[in-house]
Design an enzyme around this catalytic site. Structure first.
Site, PDB file in Angstrom:
ATOM      1  N   HIS A  77      45.818  25.555   7.273  1.00  9.84           N
ATOM      2  CA  HIS A  77      46.794  26.661   7.351  1.00  9.84           C
ATOM      3  C   HIS A  77      47.234  27.058   8.769  1.00  9.84           C
ATOM      4  CE1 HIS A  77      46.151  26.983   3.167  1.00  9.84           C
ATOM      5  NE2 HIS A  77      46.173  28.279   3.004  1.00  9.84           N
ATOM      6  N   CYS A  95      46.006  37.806   0.634  1.00  6.84           N
ATOM      7  CA  CYS A  95      47.406  37.446   0.862  1.00  6.84           C
ATOM      8  C   CYS A  95      48.382  38.428   0.208  1.00  6.84           C
ATOM      9  CB  CYS A  95      47.660  36.035   0.355  1.00  6.84           C
ATOM     10  SG  CYS A  95      47.065  35.761  -1.329  1.00  6.84           S
ATOM     11  N   CYS A  96      48.019  38.909  -1.009  1.00  7.36           N
ATOM     12  CA  CYS A  96      48.999  39.703  -1.771  1.00  7.36           C
ATOM     13  C   CYS A  96      49.280  41.094  -1.193  1.00  7.36           C
ATOM     14  CB  CYS A  96      48.563  39.823  -3.228  1.00  7.36           C
ATOM     15  SG  CYS A  96      48.377  38.246  -4.075  1.00  7.36           S
ATOM     16  N   HIS A 140      50.296  24.118   3.444  1.00  6.44           N
ATOM     17  CA  HIS A 140      50.885  25.329   2.853  1.00  6.44           C
ATOM     18  C   HIS A 140      52.195  25.616   3.568  1.00  6.44           C
ATOM     19  CE1 HIS A 140      51.578  29.198   1.175  1.00  6.44           C
ATOM     20  NE2 HIS A 140      50.355  29.376   0.713  1.00  6.44           N
ATOM     21  N   CYS A 189      51.891  37.204  -4.931  1.00 12.75           N
ATOM     22  CA  CYS A 189      52.613  36.454  -3.880  1.00 12.75           C
ATOM     23  C   CYS A 189      53.629  35.482  -4.480  1.00 12.75           C
ATOM     24  CB  CYS A 189      51.647  35.635  -3.032  1.00 12.75           C
ATOM     25  SG  CYS A 189      50.757  36.593  -1.810  1.00 12.75           S
ATOM     26  N   GLU A 223      50.366  35.080  -9.703  1.00 18.05           N
ATOM     27  CA  GLU A 223      49.957  35.764  -8.467  1.00 18.05           C
ATOM     28  C   GLU A 223      51.093  36.633  -7.927  1.00 18.05           C
ATOM     29  OE1 GLU A 223      48.505  33.103  -5.397  1.00 18.05           O
ATOM     30  OE2 GLU A 223      48.712  34.680  -3.881  1.00 18.05           O
ATOM     31  N   GLU A 265      45.925  27.797  -8.715  1.00 15.09           N
ATOM     32  CA  GLU A 265      46.952  28.844  -8.546  1.00 15.09           C
ATOM     33  C   GLU A 265      48.332  28.214  -8.760  1.00 15.09           C
ATOM     34  OE1 GLU A 265      45.035  31.812  -5.418  1.00 15.09           O
ATOM     35  OE2 GLU A 265      45.726  30.019  -4.399  1.00 15.09           O
TER      36      GLU A 265
HETATM   37  O1  FUB Z   1      46.426  30.081   0.948  1.00 14.04           O
HETATM   38  C1  FUB Z   1      47.127  31.217   1.435  1.00 14.04           C
HETATM   39  C2  FUB Z   1      47.448  32.136   0.309  1.00 14.04           C
HETATM   40  O2  FUB Z   1      46.236  32.509  -0.345  1.00 14.04           O
HETATM   41  C3  FUB Z   1      48.286  31.529  -0.782  1.00 14.04           C
HETATM   42  O3  FUB Z   1      49.649  31.659  -0.603  1.00 14.04           O
HETATM   43  C4  FUB Z   1      47.824  32.264  -1.986  1.00 14.04           C
HETATM   44  O4  FUB Z   1      48.168  31.641  -3.183  1.00 14.04           O
HETATM   45  C5  FUB Z   1      46.338  32.321  -1.745  1.00 14.04           C
HETATM   46  O5  FUB Z   1      45.730  31.121  -2.084  1.00 14.04           O
HETATM   47 ZN    ZN Z   2      48.748  36.412  -2.799  1.00 15.74          ZN
END
Ligand code: FUB
Ligand code: ZN
Length: 630
Positions: free
Chosen positions: A144, A386-387, A194, A320, A318, A302
């Site tokens: 990431h 993250c959310c 990602h 996000c 999710e 996910e």
């Molecule tokens: O991996 C980064 C964030 O955390 C992702 O966008 C979400 O789905 C969660 O896995």
């Molecule tokens: Zn999230």
């Protein structure tokens, strides 16, 4: 302080292939009883409480540690920097809308911590410091680094546009330059596990005019599907982007990638990218999206599931991913001016996104099921958080999604009591919306151009609306009014002109495509953009999972000012199946039981507001077989 003028995160004013251009956040003032209070809660409760959590969980400490200002071990997950950046982006939007010195001081302090953590060569990621320095850029698939960099770039752009302050922006440019030195056609090949960096780089190109950032975004998109990160559908690396025909894999990754690809299309006009985007959009909206606008139905990975794989209680959806859905549709809307994209934005916003945050603005859903036994509750925070900051940045920037301009006019995408001051050519047009939307479909728009001028006003007729009327200064307008389209009114606008939009908003019983097996013989209640659910608190005498609704039952809509922050509830009568007959048994021969039912009165509430009171079963989809048993 030199205040910037554009605070939206997608600035398409110079994008050659954009049909529409955004109107800055600070030009729109929400004054309604629904979104405006939510924005206030985001500003006054969510943003401050999240900052405290960023401190308490060591996320800000990680920056101080990286700069040598504090000592200790790295705290938390390897991509925790991204939460700090998303918070910063939310704070920048909030500041743009509602400048206040306290928030500015807080942001400046944080910017200082971030800047101090940057290496001489521009690299910045607090996980890959000290003994981990040697691992930089070694595992693009999992670690990431490019994702975190993308979030930093977006936050920096938002803060720069909101204030004109360059410190964080310069940090972001140095990091982007470092990335551009490492990756590229004659340098290292690679793509992020990602996606996120792509849309950030395009925005940086829009802000600086430096084409190398756009080229790098294109490079990251063009190199997918070559197996550089293992070739899995989970990472959307199994095929070149232009050959994709199905949304697959990790939902947020898939949709952030689509955002970046749409941004690249907006700048390059690459038709092969746009064709792939349209295929993906059709696949998602026709086969893989919940009625709430939530996406990514599988817990495992996910991820998006197969076509029609949309479980309710086991939905992942999710927060996000719903936000990413909104973000992608916004870009598609800017590219095309097609209202079908605004429909998805509205759907996701009022349902699958808003459900992600509690009414008090301090608790969050990561997973958004459409049925539950009462065990799923919002949390204050998550290890993988993250959310929460994602919903903060989306809601803090909400005023920026209401309007757009095009060469010849102003477009209204979303409705709420509000005032907007919009620059159109050399003119300044004030638009006032007077409405109780989303509870009521009557919208009165007053147009006050500084100078009388000719332009088009495009009003969105939502796809859910079967009958709409448009009046100008009290007279019905000619022309076909089609749902799911913008209705264009072209004239010489004078001060005080009024457009009245009447969107018929009955309660609808919605059914699913027959291949969504779980929803066979079920209906969901929907009124306007709002999806409803049944929750135990309003229906104490029976289990809401057991009710059966007939097609001819009269359903009424009732305004409840003191319930859940003020909502319209739906009321009706249904049959509740007596479950007692089953005793302790899970299965019985059909011939051995005669299902008994009793008449009950039920109340449904907006889905976004569930789980704000005591625990209990909840369901969106209600049994409603063609033939009711007696
Ligand atoms: O991996 C980064 C964030 O955390 C992702 O966008 C979400 O789905 C969660 O896995
Ligand atoms: Zn999230």
């Amino acid at each position: 302080m030199d205040k910037g003028s554009l605070t939206v995160i997608v600035e398409t004013s110079n994008s050659p292939y954009a049909r529409l251009h955004p109107v800055p956040i600070e030009c729109v003032r929400l004054e309604d009883d629904f979104l405006a209070p939510k924005l206030k809660i985001i500003q006054e409760t969510t943003i401050p409480s999240q900052y405290k959590l960023l401190e308490d969980t060591g996320r800000i400490f990680n920056f101080r540690r990286a700069s040598g200002r504090e000592k200790g071990d790295y705290q938390g997950l390897y991509f925790n920097d991204s939460d700090v950046y998303k918070w910063l982006e939310a704070a920048a939007f909030s500041y743009a809308y509602n400048p206040n010195q306290n928030l500015l001081n807080k942001i400046r302090n944080l910017v200082d911590e971030i800047a101090a953590a940057q290496d001489e060569d521009g690299y910045l990621n607090t996980y890959f410091t000290f003994e981990k320095k040697g691992e930089r850029w070694k595992n693009l698939r999992d670690m990431h680094e490019l994702y975190c960099a993308g979030h930093l770039i977006q936050a920096a752009i938002a803060f720069y546009r909101a204030t004109g302050e360059r410190k964080l922006f310069d940090v972001a440019c140095r990091l982007a330059n470092h990335i551009a030195n490492v990756f590229g056609p004659n340098k290292r090949l690679g793509v992020p596990g990602h996606p996120e960096i792509e849309m950030a780089l395009v925005e940086l190109y829009r802000t600086t005019g430096r084409t190398e950032y756009l080229e790098l975004a294109r490079f990251f998109i063009n190199n997918r599907g070559k197996g550089l990160i293992g070739g899995s559908p989970y990472h959307i690396d199994h095929k070149p982007f232009r050959e994709l025909d199905e949304v697959v894999g990790h939902a947020v990754r898939m949709l952030y990638l689509n955002c970046g690809a749409t941004d690249v299309y907006l700048e390059t006009g690459d038709k092969t990218i746009f064709a792939a985007l349209m295929r993906l959009w059709h696949n998602m909206t026709e086969k893989k999206m919940y009625i709430t606008g939530g996406v990514g139905s599988r817990h495992e990975g996910e991820a998006f599931g197969e076509d029609y794989e949309l479980p309710n209680a086991r939905a992942y959806a999710e927060t996000c991913a719903a936000i990413a859905n909104f973000m992608w549709n916004w870009r598609m809307l800017l590219a095309t001016g097609d209202a079908e994209f605004a429909d998805v934005m509205e759907l996701a916003l009022y349902n699958g996104i808003l459900s992600g945050i509690s009414l008090d603005g301090k608790h969050y859903f990561y997973v958004n099921p459409l049925a539950d036994r009462g065990n799923h509750r919002r949390q204050e925070w998550f290890e993988c958080a993250c959310c929460p900051p994602n919903i903060a940045r989306l809601l803090a920037s909400l005023p920026g999604y209401f309007y757009s301009t095009s060469e010849n006019g102003i477009w209204i995408h979303l409705y709420a009591k509000s005032t907007a001051k919009i620059k159109l050519g050399g003119n300044l047009v004030t638009l006032t919306q007077n409405t109780k939307y989303p509870w009521n479909g009557e919208i009165e728009i007053t147009i006050n151009p500084a100078e009388e001028s000719a332009f088009s006003l495009y009003v969105r007729i939502p796809g859910w609306c079967k009958k709409a009327d448009v009046k100008l200064n009290g007279k019905n307008l000619e022309g076909e009014i089609l749902s799911g389209r913008y209705f264009e009114i072209n004239r010489l606008w004078k001060k005080g002109d009024k457009v009245h939009l009447s969107l018929l908003m009955p309660i609808e019983r919605i059914i699913s495509h027959p291949l969504v097996m779980e929803n066979n013989d079920r209906v969901a209640l929907k009124r306007g953009p709002i999806v409803y659910c049944l929750e135990k608190t309003d229906n104490p005498g029976f289990d809401v999972w057991s009710i059966v609704l007939s097609d001819d039952t009269y359903l009424s809509a009732e305004w409840k000012p003191n319930l859940l922050g003020g909502v319209i509830v739906i009321r009706g009568e249904a049959l509740a199946v007596n479950t007692e007959k089953f005793g302790e048994k899970l299965y019985l021969p059909k011939t051995d039981v005669k299902c008994e039912t009793r008449r009950v009165k039920f109340t449904a509430i907006p889905y976004y507001a569930w789980a704000n009171r005591e625990r209990g079963p909840m369901t969106v989809w209600i049994r409603s077989p063609e033939k009711l048993f007696s």
